[in-house]
Design an enzyme around this catalytic site. Sequence first.
Site, PDB file in Angstrom:
ATOM      1  N   HIS A 149     -12.602 -26.682  -9.793  1.00  0.00           N
ATOM      2  CA  HIS A 149     -12.131 -27.991 -10.249  1.00  0.00           C
ATOM      3  C   HIS A 149     -12.192 -29.001  -9.119  1.00  0.00           C
ATOM      4  O   HIS A 149     -12.009 -28.647  -7.946  1.00  0.00           O
ATOM      5  CB  HIS A 149     -10.688 -27.913 -10.765  1.00  0.00           C
ATOM      6  CG  HIS A 149     -10.552 -27.262 -12.097  1.00  0.00           C
ATOM      7  ND1 HIS A 149     -10.925 -27.876 -13.272  1.00  0.00           N
ATOM      8  CD2 HIS A 149     -10.088 -26.035 -12.447  1.00  0.00           C
ATOM      9  CE1 HIS A 149     -10.691 -27.060 -14.284  1.00  0.00           C
ATOM     10  NE2 HIS A 149     -10.191 -25.939 -13.811  1.00  0.00           N
ATOM     11  N   HIS A 209      -5.458 -24.460 -15.720  1.00  0.00           N
ATOM     12  CA  HIS A 209      -4.652 -23.698 -14.755  1.00  0.00           C
ATOM     13  C   HIS A 209      -3.575 -24.599 -14.163  1.00  0.00           C
ATOM     14  O   HIS A 209      -2.410 -24.195 -14.035  1.00  0.00           O
ATOM     15  CB  HIS A 209      -5.536 -23.138 -13.639  1.00  0.00           C
ATOM     16  CG  HIS A 209      -6.096 -21.788 -13.917  1.00  0.00           C
ATOM     17  ND1 HIS A 209      -7.166 -21.585 -14.764  1.00  0.00           N
ATOM     18  CD2 HIS A 209      -5.739 -20.551 -13.464  1.00  0.00           C
ATOM     19  CE1 HIS A 209      -7.451 -20.290 -14.807  1.00  0.00           C
ATOM     20  NE2 HIS A 209      -6.596 -19.645 -14.033  1.00  0.00           N
TER      21      HIS A 209
END
Length: 428
Positions: free
Chosen positions: A242, A195
């Site tokens: 993350h 991303h």
Amino acid sequence: MSLCRRLARLAAHLQDPQKVAAFQRLCGVEGPSGWADAEQRSGGRGPLANGGPAAAERAAGPGSGPGPGRQHPAGNGAVPGGAGPPQGSWRRRPRRNSLTEEDGSQEFSTRSRFLYYLFSLGTELGNELFYILFFPFCIWNLDAWLGRRLIIIWVSVMYLGQCTKDVIRWPRPASPPVVKLEVFYNSEYSMPSTHAMSGTAIPLALLLLSCGRWQYPLLFGLILAFCWCSLVCCSRIYMGMHSILDVIAGFLYAILILVVFHPIVDLIDDFNLSYKYAPLIIISLHLALGIFSFTLDTWSTSRGDTAQILGCGAGVACGSHVNYMLGLNLDPPPDMLPLSLSSLTVTVFGKAILRLLIGVVILLLTKIVMKKATIPLACKIFRIPHDDVRKARQRMEVELPYRYITYGMVGFSLMFIVPCLFQFIGLS
């Protein structure tokens, strides 16, 4: 050696899930009562591997732990006996993936709906819904020349990012202490954040490719790129998917790939358009890259996404080639350069929205039809039972052709079939 030790300590510091949990608490995200000390209460077990049970718990079997027949808590880090969220908080459930067995029933709470929706928007800037709106809008309404090059860079960035994940194989941040606000990609590995790579590469490539071709203030482009990139990167930490290190690595990796591919993107696009055997080479190369990526690790959503990206890239390149060979040039004529948004009128805006609506509906119908056709066909060819479609799609023999062919046709429709339809009905 001292520098190496310092870098290793810095990396460990940035990878610490407590830093992710601290950012979530700063933004008002809370798990059930007692979430923060759940790790200590559970006996100091290690991080959960991509949302699955801890290694010690898997080894002990389903009957281990407190209570008869104790299973790993439902969801990503569900805390046994946790009380409800504080009064005044807004309760939500994580977004889950129908192809995985992750349980999205674990509720979380947040004190700021604004931040939740803002970072949800940031996450969507790296998901399929955004891509199926953004790339068609660029190609059909703004500049096909720009759109083709953006897709070339996007395919390169995403493919390398997904493959790197399966080589490094770092797990997602441990949960708890991290609260998972989504579990859609929880079966994938964590390093680097794709991303963050996409959220860095697309706005920067957009800025580099449009500068001098479009008339707009450079400061506006820099601010847009900075805000876009920052929003996507911060959203992945907010969602608990993350660590800070994953996001920083994704940002730097995307810049490195952009430095390599930006100078040659014109050569790649010219090859796709004009070389006689380009479609054969493109299809073979993308298919070979897909097969290679499927050998890197066991099944996860990352394998299907990789085949999907490669198929889309191959379809767009082949559609561009057919357009060029038939003389259907979608690029603005040279005498219109540099392009400007100053000529925007209500009629032009209305046509743009109409093109987007009609075109996206056709792309979605193409996706549905191809999915219905390719999955049973692949199961039949490779003699795989398709009573349980979810399990069948976890086989390489099914998922690779299904994703590659389906999204290849979506890409081909984007570049050739839909523009031809627009010309036929007078919307070009």
